[in-house]
Design an enzyme around this catalytic site. Structure first.
Site, PDB file in Angstrom:
ATOM      1  N   GLU A   1       0.855  -1.080   0.070  1.00  0.00           N
ATOM      2  CA  GLU A   1       0.026   0.096   0.014  1.00  0.00           C
ATOM      3  C   GLU A   1       0.761   1.324   0.030  1.00  0.00           C
ATOM      4  O   GLU A   1       2.192   1.148   0.092  1.00  0.00           O
ATOM      5  CB  GLU A   1      -0.769   0.031   1.402  1.00  0.00           C
ATOM      6  CG  GLU A   1      -2.515  -0.376   1.043  1.00  0.00           C
ATOM      7  CD  GLU A   1      -3.173   0.498   0.283  1.00  0.00           C
ATOM      8  OE1 GLU A   1      -2.680   1.535  -0.005  1.00  0.00           O
ATOM      9  OE2 GLU A   1      -4.438   0.260   0.300  1.00  0.00           O
TER      10      GLU A   1
ATOM     11  N   ARG B   1      -7.718   0.616  13.078  1.00  0.00           N
ATOM     12  CA  ARG B   1      -6.354   0.934  12.515  1.00  0.00           C
ATOM     13  C   ARG B   1      -6.312   1.874  11.581  1.00  0.00           C
ATOM     14  O   ARG B   1      -7.105   2.297  10.596  1.00  0.00           O
ATOM     15  CB  ARG B   1      -5.621  -0.483  12.288  1.00  0.00           C
ATOM     16  CG  ARG B   1      -5.992  -0.927  10.726  1.00  0.00           C
ATOM     17  CD  ARG B   1      -4.896  -1.765  10.084  1.00  0.00           C
ATOM     18  NE  ARG B   1      -5.317  -2.501   8.709  1.00  0.00           N
ATOM     19  CZ  ARG B   1      -5.261  -1.844   7.646  1.00  0.00           C
ATOM     20  NH1 ARG B   1      -4.961  -0.597   7.648  1.00  0.00           N
ATOM     21  NH2 ARG B   1      -5.734  -2.794   6.664  1.00  0.00           N
TER      22      ARG B   1
ATOM     23  N   ASN C   1      -5.029   3.498   8.005  1.00  0.00           N
ATOM     24  CA  ASN C   1      -4.977   2.623   6.765  1.00  0.00           C
ATOM     25  C   ASN C   1      -4.255   3.407   5.550  1.00  0.00           C
ATOM     26  O   ASN C   1      -3.605   2.782   4.953  1.00  0.00           O
ATOM     27  CB  ASN C   1      -6.593   2.482   6.173  1.00  0.00           C
ATOM     28  CG  ASN C   1      -6.474   1.454   4.854  1.00  0.00           C
ATOM     29  OD1 ASN C   1      -5.895   0.419   5.035  1.00  0.00           O
ATOM     30  ND2 ASN C   1      -7.229   1.962   3.960  1.00  0.00           N
TER      31      ASN C   1
ATOM     32  N   ASN D   1      -9.395   5.988   2.759  1.00  0.00           N
ATOM     33  CA  ASN D   1      -8.458   5.566   1.518  1.00  0.00           C
ATOM     34  C   ASN D   1      -7.938   6.412   0.918  1.00  0.00           C
ATOM     35  O   ASN D   1      -7.347   7.554   1.392  1.00  0.00           O
ATOM     36  CB  ASN D   1      -9.220   4.339   0.774  1.00  0.00           C
ATOM     37  CG  ASN D   1      -8.537   3.030   0.619  1.00  0.00           C
ATOM     38  OD1 ASN D   1      -7.126   2.792   0.809  1.00  0.00           O
ATOM     39  ND2 ASN D   1      -9.215   1.999   0.802  1.00  0.00           N
TER      40      ASN D   1
ATOM     41  N   ASP E   1      -9.844   2.025  -4.050  1.00  0.00           N
ATOM     42  CA  ASP E   1      -8.749   1.809  -2.857  1.00  0.00           C
ATOM     43  C   ASP E   1      -8.136   3.321  -2.899  1.00  0.00           C
ATOM     44  O   ASP E   1      -8.277   4.386  -2.796  1.00  0.00           O
ATOM     45  CB  ASP E   1      -7.729   0.569  -3.224  1.00  0.00           C
ATOM     46  CG  ASP E   1      -7.428   0.139  -1.966  1.00  0.00           C
ATOM     47  OD1 ASP E   1      -6.788   1.127  -0.971  1.00  0.00           O
ATOM     48  OD2 ASP E   1      -7.151  -1.163  -1.534  1.00  0.00           O
TER      49      ASP E   1
END
Length: 297
Positions: A19, A102, A104, A151, A201
């Site tokens: 990521e 959490r 991200n 995101n 995403d």
């Protein structure tokens, strides 16, 4: 007519959840994370070597700072990390140390403020995560409440717009963005995501103001005009779970793409042997230079 291109594998990293790619112009490295692997990575495109730094908890996002270190969004909060002495300092835990969420995804805005959002581990319509902004004076501000999966983010500085993805809402929203204060107002829908595209995403923006969105379960990155919703280009990736993208390289003309291998079956992995790898393509347009975290602003 949508232009189609294929991404090439540049690092067979087999990350569990690759990521957050970001080009570090000072180090000439691509910074990216493996969230579940608790790693911050530095990829050198000249040598093809990748240096991984491991932490004791998931790394949601990482950005360089202007003092030679990094600002991190670890599982439970904002941290600063000095790699030379391996010194890590907790800056803030805005949801508390025992949060069920959490961090991200995150990146810096054009003024060097670090934006990062959270997601609920057992996500769903009732999840209540948030989008935060960490300023250079280390103050933390809640910018959007009751998010599900925070995101992708991108800023069109010429028009004073911030784009943002809360994945399960199936859309990209736009805000008026005040560069001086960092405030966002006037939220509205910019792009609606069709069900058959996969899950929106990570995201970046190019020099022409077009959005590049990675699609989890979508096998691709799409270049989309945020004014019309038109898909201008599709970058096919031989991995189902495409997670994020960022422009890099000396000329900012290379699009780097991260992917994931998490929860893929043995059969899936046989069909996708490079799942979790780092990919790259030259799409013919240039990106915008990433700003590091700037202390004192």
């Amino acid at each position: 007519m949508t232009v189609k291109m294929n991404a090439e594998l540049v690092l067979d990293s087999r990350a569990d959840l690759g990521e957050g790619p970001s080009w570090d112009d000072k180090r000439k490295r691509l910074i990216w994370v493996d969230i579940n692997g608790c790693k911050l990575n530095e990829f050198d495109p000249v040598t093809g070597l990748n240096k991984a730094h491991r932490f004791d908890r998931p790394v949601g996002a990482a950005v360089p700072d202007d003092q030679g270190g990094y600002m991190l969004a670890l599982q439970d909060g904002f941290y600063s990390w000095e790699p030379t002495g391996n010194k890590i300092i907790c800056i803030a835990q805005p949801e508390g140390a025992e949060t069920p969420n959490r961090f991200n995804d995150g990146k810096c805005d054009p003024e060097g403020r670090f934006w990062a959002g959270t997601m609920f581990y057992q996500y769903g319509p009732s999840a209540k995560a948030h989008l935060f902004r960490l300023d250079g004076d280390l103050s933390v501000h809640t910018m959007k409440r009751e998010v599900i999966i925070s995101n992708g983010m991108a800023w069109n500085t010429e028009q004073g717009i911030m784009y943002y993805i809360d994945t399960l809402t199936k859309k990209v929203v736009a805000f008026d963005y005040d560069r001086q204060s960092g405030h966002i107002t006037a939220e509205r829908d910019a792009v609606k995501i069709p069900d058959d595209y996969g899950l929106a995403d990570g995201m970046t923006i190019d020099g022409e103001g077009m959005l590049w969105i990675a699609f989890f379960h979508g096998w691709c990155v799409r270049r989309i005009n945020p004014q019309t919703g038109e898909v201008l280009m599709t970058i096919d990736v031989p991995v189902e779970k495409v997670t994020s993208c960022a422009f890099g390289g000396e000329k900012l003309d290379e699009l780097y793409i991260t992917t994931a291998s998490e929860e893929l079956s043995p059969e899936d992995l046989e069909q996708q042997p490079h799942a979790g790898g780092l990919f790259r393509v030259k799409p013919g347009v240039k990106g915008c230079r990433a700003t590091p975290f700037i202390f004192g602003t």
